[in-house]
Structure formats: C-alpha cells, structure tokens
Design an enzyme around this catalytic site. Structure first.
Site, PDB file in Angstrom:
ATOM      1  N   ASP A   1     -13.178   5.250   1.049  1.00  0.00           N
ATOM      2  CA  ASP A   1     -11.822   5.375   1.381  1.00  0.00           C
ATOM      3  C   ASP A   1     -11.327   6.764   1.434  1.00  0.00           C
ATOM      4  O   ASP A   1     -11.127   7.194   0.389  1.00  0.00           O
ATOM      5  CB  ASP A   1     -10.964   4.469   0.440  1.00  0.00           C
ATOM      6  CG  ASP A   1      -9.625   4.398   0.581  1.00  0.00           C
ATOM      7  OD1 ASP A   1      -8.889   4.942   1.475  1.00  0.00           O
ATOM      8  OD2 ASP A   1      -8.838   3.541  -0.064  1.00  0.00           O
TER       9      ASP A   1
ATOM     10  N   LYS B   1       3.041  11.236  -3.291  1.00  0.00           N
ATOM     11  CA  LYS B   1       1.831  10.552  -4.139  1.00  0.00           C
ATOM     12  C   LYS B   1       0.889  11.620  -4.842  1.00  0.00           C
ATOM     13  O   LYS B   1       0.436  11.156  -6.097  1.00  0.00           O
ATOM     14  CB  LYS B   1       0.978   9.638  -3.393  1.00  0.00           C
ATOM     15  CG  LYS B   1       0.112   8.879  -3.779  1.00  0.00           C
ATOM     16  CD  LYS B   1      -0.430   7.903  -2.949  1.00  0.00           C
ATOM     17  CE  LYS B   1      -1.612   7.179  -3.426  1.00  0.00           C
ATOM     18  NZ  LYS B   1      -2.091   5.950  -2.534  1.00  0.00           N
TER      19      LYS B   1
ATOM     20  N   GLU C   1      -7.150   0.390  -4.634  1.00  0.00           N
ATOM     21  CA  GLU C   1      -7.368   0.299  -2.907  1.00  0.00           C
ATOM     22  C   GLU C   1      -8.748  -0.098  -2.352  1.00  0.00           C
ATOM     23  O   GLU C   1      -8.768  -1.028  -1.633  1.00  0.00           O
ATOM     24  CB  GLU C   1      -6.866   1.834  -2.451  1.00  0.00           C
ATOM     25  CG  GLU C   1      -5.477   1.916  -2.777  1.00  0.00           C
ATOM     26  CD  GLU C   1      -4.969   3.292  -2.503  1.00  0.00           C
ATOM     27  OE1 GLU C   1      -5.950   4.268  -2.009  1.00  0.00           O
ATOM     28  OE2 GLU C   1      -3.990   3.627  -2.531  1.00  0.00           O
TER      29      GLU C   1
ATOM     30  N   ASP D   1       0.842  -1.237  -0.068  1.00  0.00           N
ATOM     31  CA  ASP D   1       0.099  -0.051  -0.203  1.00  0.00           C
ATOM     32  C   ASP D   1       0.647   1.156  -0.006  1.00  0.00           C
ATOM     33  O   ASP D   1       1.464   1.549   0.944  1.00  0.00           O
ATOM     34  CB  ASP D   1      -0.905   0.095   1.346  1.00  0.00           C
ATOM     35  CG  ASP D   1      -1.782   0.980   1.252  1.00  0.00           C
ATOM     36  OD1 ASP D   1      -1.769   2.137   0.569  1.00  0.00           O
ATOM     37  OD2 ASP D   1      -2.506   1.313   2.337  1.00  0.00           O
TER      38      ASP D   1
END
Lengths: 181, 624
Positions: free
Chosen positions: B208, B86, B186, B25
C-alpha cells in the site's frame, strides 16, 4: 457475556496437554475460536462494562497464545506451572563454556558491520543460533519430561540467552537496512 | 411519514432496520467515504459523480472550504490552503522540522501545548482540527446519500501508524462528532475488500503506497478470519516524496533561486501532474510560469524512474523485513495486492512484482479499495449482518517499551503481537515513603530511547507510603483493538489503584480537546442547521418519489379527479420549493402532501389487503 476461567492455566485454556511440544495449527485454531467469542469488534454496540470485559478477555487469550507460541516463553511457563519461577534480574548461567560462546557470537555480530555483505553475515549467525536453539529445546524436553525440573530450568536460561541474541540480530539487521536504504 | 411507506403486501420493510454506517479512508492526498447499500459496498460520490475528495482545507476569512473548492485556491492562496495534513498527525514541532523544507506553512508553537499549530488568516489550527474538517465533509456526504444519521463509522489508518498518530485520528473523529466503531488498518481493509470478493483462502501481501505513507502487510485468510501475520512500512514515505523529487529536479534544472511559497506550490502542482502523466506516457512537457519567470522543460519516464528509484527501493527493504517477521518465504505468498494511488506508477508495480516474483493484483481501483473494505467492516460492526462471521485480527505495528536506566528501551510488547493485548510488570519503591513513580513509554525497535518515539510519560501517584522495597506495584500496559495504549497501576499489598496523569509527548491533552470542542460548538450550530435542512430535502425527495410511484400504479383508479389534483398540487409545490425553502417551510410542505394523501394511503392499504386475501383459502390467513 460468557467469561473465561482466569484460574485455568494457558494449556487448559487452549485444551492442550502441558508439555513442550504444541501443535501450532491447533493452537492457532483454538485462539481464533476463542477470539470469535470475545473479540472487541463483537461488542462495539455493547455496554461500557461489556466492552471493557471483551478487551480484557481477548487480551488474555492473545497473551496466552503468545506465551505458548514462543518456545522460550513456553518453557518458562511450563516451569512456572511446576512452581519454578525464573527471575531475569538476578539469575545468570554459571556455564562458562556457554558464556564464552555467547561472547563470541556477539563479537561476530559486531564484525558483520564491516563485512562486505552485512545482511548475509547476519543471516549466517541467525542460522547458527537457530540450530543452537533447537539443541537446547531438545535438551529441555528430555529434562522436563523426566521431571528433572532444576536441570530444565538451567536449560531454559540458555534458551533465553539464545533468544535474546536472536532478537539482537534481528534488530541489528533492521538498523543495517535503515542505514543502507 | 410511515403511512407513505407503500410497500407491496408481503414485502418486508427491512431497509428501515438497516443501521446506517460508513467506511472512511482519510488519506494524505484524497479521502473517500463508502457504505454498504442493499448488501453491496459502494463508494459514495458527490452530485457530479466524483468519488475522491481532495484532503485539502482552505481557511478563508469568511468560511472554510474542503476538497475540490479548496484545491482550486492552492496556488493563489498557499498559506491558507492546507494539504497533506495527514503527515502532521501525531507529530511534534521537531518532527515537522525534519519534514521542514517541503512544507510551505508557518507553524506557531504554544507554550502549553506539544501540538504544533498552523497559522492561517482564520486562526491557528492543529492537524487534528484540519482532519476533523475533512471528516465532517465526508460524514455529511454519507448522511445525504444514505438519508439519515450514521450510527457509526470505521476510519482507516496506515498499519504502520504509531500510537500518537492513531490517537490524533481518534481525536479528529471526536471533534467531528463521529462515533468510531474502530480504527482499521488500511491494508486489512484492502484485504477485506479483496478477500470477500474472491472468497479464497491463502496468504496475501498487501503493498500500500499512498500519498504520504507506505505499508506492507502479510495476512492469512482462512474461513472469514483475516489474520495479520506481520506489518511494516514507513509512515513518512509516499507519492508526495515522488512529487518532491520531481520538484527538486525542476528547481535545479530551471535554476530557480529564492523559491517562495507561491512558486513552491506551483512547482509541486506541476510535479504531481508530471508524475501522473508519466504513468501512461514516455515523456511529458513541463511549463512553470510565475510572474515574469517562465521555464519550460521535459522529463522522460526513464529520468523520472531514476529520480524515484531510491524511494521504491526503500519499500522493497520493508517487504523483505516483513517477510522475515512473518517467518515466511516469498514462495508462500499466494497473492500480492496493490493499494494506493502511487502504485499506478509503473516502476512501483514492476519492482514489487519482481521482488515477490508474481504479477501484482490491481483488479479493484487502488484508490477505492480501502474505503470499500472499511464500509464492509462498518456494516458488520453496526450489527447489520448478525450471521456474518468475519473476524479481523490485527497486530501491534511497532514494539512498545519503557525507558530504563541509561536511556535504554526495555521492550514490553514486541511488534507484530496480536492485539488487543495486555502485559503486566512489577516494580517496587526504592525510597522510604515513596508514593509516586514515573514511567516513560516509547515505541520503536531501537535500543536507545532517543532513537524511539516517545509516546507519553505517565505519573503514577497516590501509593500508600511504605519502607523502600516493600511496595509491589503492578503496572499493566493495555493495547486495545485500535492499537491504542493505556496504562494502569496498582499497589498489590494494599490494593490501592494509582492516579495516573498522562503527559502525551505529541498529542492533545483532554483539556485541549475540550477547548476545541467548545470552539467548534458555534460552528456546529450552523452545521446542525444545514444538516437538518439537508435531511428535510432528502425526506421531501423521498415523499415525492413515493407519491409518484403510487400515483402511476393506482392513482386514477383509487382517487377522484379532485382528490388527484389536490395531491398533485401539493406535491408540485413541494418539488418547486425543495432547493429554496428553509427547514421549517419544507416540513410544512411535506405535511401538506401527507395530509392531502391520507385518504389515498388508507384506500391503498385496503386495496392491497383485499388483494392478498383474494384467492387464498381461509385457513391460509393468519389471524393475529
């Protein structure tokens, strides 16, 4: 790897008879059964060639699924099997009443912007479009099942127009929500 | 070393056939790595038991630090300490300007590249390279914990990541020398972690909210098939934005002027702490000290909730949208699952719960659930569970289109179409002798190309010259299971395949990646040396463990005192040197232990064979 028969039409691929009404649960079950054979995840350790083939075959299954799932695409595909292709670029409808109705719908959609509750306004139009889509679908079934293919083609064009406006309404809602957020 | 694999008779040596794999992850704030061991997915921790690796990289003059060590330098050396990288994956200079004022880094352009580079004292780095550094650390943790090389990994990405962001993630893995089985969304990973745990069928919504991205996905679970019905979200919305909201509040309350990189980092670090503290407290105190500047204040949870309400509202809008795309009513959702550290903020689960009209589930640690799901998928893809019929069916998150006349986008593949998928289009030439054409592919839902994201321009070249309108050029757009697009083109009347030159709008070209790979070769040599040493250390520990276990059982029984002492001596020597010896010395020491225990191993084998044969009828003994 076993190979799909690319000469089969999509109905044959899914083991369904070539008609407008499809059992969506059956369609989905068959899609998943085919993907359980060809999905690229099953070939991550396979040769380059087999990996490519699995992407190609799974793509074919998904494309077939999408075509049979969507009523407008399904109608057009049925006509294609009967040898009647539709060309988006050159064909329009000559039904002036229908053209007027479309123009009105588009105007209504534009007016939603200044409405107090623009989202609700869009949803009202969506409701109208949904019932029109249903009417045309019924009409298509009548014409197609009695082999009046040319007439069925006319109807499928109207279905296509309605579908396009439905998409526009959704995109418009999307945009409105972005602006409101 | 196989002789020391002292398995009990009849016991299988199956662990040897188990192919090592990991789920990664790669998060905005923190990253994790997990793996399936003895049939159970586990988060791999460091020696202190920490699961999370902060996604922070510090580029020092001497060396590069990743994780907690880098985090410690965040305030003292902000320009060389890169965090939340990211958010920059697959982004261009203009995108970054929009995120702009939140980022303390200095960006440098490169005339030949579309990819922005961040200036540090150790050189200029792209987000892809920084992510590769984080991936290397995660992969090494997995190699050390599992004691061997990884056959492959599954890396998770936000479902809402576009093609450029996915490609950037793939490129980072390539730089980190990892075999990627699959990029997994994800929310799908989270659903796998929950779904396999609960083993129930139904329609679940995965909400999420991570550090920098928000995803909402609706999945149908049925007999081991995880089918994504629709996905939506915002690839630039997350806990970071909450920190910024608090940060701005601090700046305005404190009346700070001229906030430089140092002060800005301090405020952000404080803001993060404030946010976390308000999860369990109604009030929290804030203290900012910067040189001779000091400010003290207090923020209440109610005030904080006012600050972040607009952000949470945005997520609810996405929820409404995704339900509409899935053609579902709220009532049809059987479960709502909360994923991502930011769902710990009480207002978030409260508003999500109100919208879906049910209490969200958060049984599994929201920070760990994605890595766990990825590990399960990686284990299956490695081929360790031949009879497991799990199938993950994903969708394209954003429509793909091409630019047509007047700067409009014509949709080729609509969002939420099941992938992989291919679609073909036919074109013709409009000039006599035309041998090439250009296609501009964009991603997004809007009508105008300028409102969508440019993915790439494809130059199709090498068609045979024909009169205008005679050529029939079939262009096929292919989206693979990772959600990555490719294009191929063929002139149908001649069967000539076009040469395609891809100009990614935001990504690295193959040439750039080659250059980076070469540059990292030098580092890689050092990395390999470290890895080999680590492997020998793992091996040494395993040998010691095996010897110890055996000696307790039958050491005194099977060995003379002299033999026993020799083995013990070699074993102790190995143990003493384990942390200090170099790779070659360790190898020799392991060999000595193996040599001195050779006879012992043979005697054990005999003894165990005897044991098996005793008490069995002759006809029970299989003769091979």
């Amino acid at each position: 790897m076993q190979m799909l028969d690319f000469k089969q039409n999509y109905f044959q691929l899914f083991g369904l008879s070539a008609e407008f009404h499809v059992d969506k649960d059956l369609l989905k079950a068959k899609q998943q059964a085919l993907l359980a054979e060809f999905h690229p995840d099953l070939f991550v350790n396979a040769s380059e060639q087999d990996r490519r083939l699995s992407v190609q075959q799974a793509s074919h299954v998904n494309e077939a699924y999408q075509t049979l799932l969507n009523p407008v695409k399904r109608a057009r595909y049925l006509l294609k099997i009967k040898g009647l292709e539709l060309n988006d670029e050159t064909e329009t409808t000559s039904d002036t009443g229908f053209l007027m109705e479309q123009l009105e719908l588009r105007e209504q959609l534009d007016e939603c912007r200044s409405n107090q509750d623009p989202i609700a306004c869009c949803e009202e139009i969506s409701g109208k479009l949904k019932s029109r889509a249903q009417q045309f679908a019924d009409e298509f079934v009548t014409k197609f099942s009695t082999e009046q293919y040319e007439a069925a083609r006319q109807v499928s064009r109207k279905m296509q127009f309605i579908y396009r406006i439905q998409e526009q309404v959704l995109d418009f809602q999307f945009q409105l929500e972005d602006e409101l957020a | 070393m196989s002789l020391l694999q002292i398995a009990e008779p009849g016991q299988s040596t199956a662990p040897h056939q188990h192919k090592l794999s990991a789920g990664i992850d790669l998060g905005t704030t923190n990253s994790l790595v997990a793996s399936v061991r003895s049939g159970k997915a586990q988060i791999l921790t460091d020696s202190q038991g920490n699961a999370l690796i902060p996604s922070i990289v510090h580029f020092g003059a001497e060396r590069t630090l990743v994780g907690t060590q880098a985090q410690e330098l965040e305030s003292s050396d902000p320009l060389n300490t890169l965090s939340s990288i990211k958010r920059l994956m697959g982004r261009g200079i203009e995108d970054i300007k929009q995120l702009g004022d939140n980022l303390p880094y200095q960006f440098v352009g490169d005339a030949d590249s579309k990819v922005p580079r961040i200036k540090t004292s150790a050189g200029n780095f792209t987000a892809v390279e920084v992510s590769a550094d984080i991936l290397k650390v995660l992969a090494n943790r997995a190699r050390e914990s599992l004691g061997g090389e990884l056959t492959g990994v599954v890396i998770t990405v936000p479902a809402y990541f576009d093609d450029a962001q996915r490609q950037a993630t793939r490129d980072a893995a390539r730089l980190a020398d990892l075999n990627v089985f699959r990029l997994l969304n994800e929310p799908t990973a989270a659903a796998v972690a929950y779904g396999l745990d609960q083993n129930n069928d139904g329609v679940i919504a995965v909400y999420d909210l991570g550090g920098g991205t928000f995803d909402i996905s609706i999945l149908r679970l049925h007999k081991g098939v995880f089918e994504v019905l629709a996905t939506g979200g915002d690839s630039a919305l997350g806990g970071d934005d909450m920190d910024h909201a608090i940060g701005e509040w601090i700046i305005s309350e404190a009346g700070f002027k001229n906030v430089d990189a140092f002060l800005s980092r301090k405020i952000m670090v404080a803001a993060r702490q404030v946010k976390e503290s308000l999860t369990n407290n109604a009030f929290t105190d804030i203290l900012i000290e910067n040189g001779d500047l000091t400010w003290q204040g207090q923020l209440s949870r109610i005030q904080f909730e006012e600050l972040i309400k607009p952000l949470v509202k945005k997520t609810i809008t996405s929820c409404r949208r995704v339900l509409r795309d899935a053609k579902l009513d709220k009532l049809e959702i059987t479960e709502v699952v909360m994923v991502g550290g930011s769902t710990r903020v009480p207002l978030v689960s409260q508003m999500a719960g109100e919208f879906f009209d049910r209490k969200p589930m958060s049984d599994l640690d929201p920070d760990q659930v994605v890595a766990i799901g990825a590990a399960i998928q990686a284990d299956i893809l490695a081929g360790n569970k031949a009879d497991d019929s799990m199938l993950l069916l994903d969708v394209l998150p954003l429509s793909l289109g091409i630019e047509t006349m007047g700067g409009l986008s014509e949709k080729i593949i609509s969002r939420n179409t099941a992938i992989p998928v291919a679609r073909a289009q036919e074109f013709t030439t409009f000039k006599d002798g035309q041998t090439s054409m250009a296609i501009h592919v964009v991603q997004g839902e809007r009508e105008l190309v300028s409102d969508c994201r440019s993915l790439a321009r494809f130059d199709l070249r090498g068609f045979p010259p024909m009169t205008a309108g005679a050529a029939r050029i079939r262009v096929t757009y292919q989206v693979d299971a990772d959600g990555l697009m490719s294009v191929k083109a063929e002139e149908l009347t001649s069967g000539v395949q076009a040469d395609i030159v891809v100009k990614p709008s935001y990504g690295l070209t193959d040439g750039e990646i080659e250059v980076m790979l070469k540059a990292s070769m030098e580092n890689a040599k050092a990395d390999i040396a470290i890895r080999m040493l680590k492997e020998q250390q793992v091996e040494a520990r395993r040998v010691i463990e095996a010897i110890d276990a055996a000696l307790i059982i039958d050491g005194e029984f099977l060995l003379s005192a002299e033999e026993f002492n020799q083995i013990k001596q070699d074993r102790d020597m190995l143990e003493k040197e384990i942390e200090t010896a170099d790779t070659e010395t360790l190898k020799q020491l392991i060999k000595s232990v193996e040599k001195s225990s050779e006879t012992y191993v043979a005697r054990r084998m005999n003894a165990s064979v005897k044991q098996v044969l005793e008490g069995k009828q002759i006809d029970e003994v299989e003769i091979n």
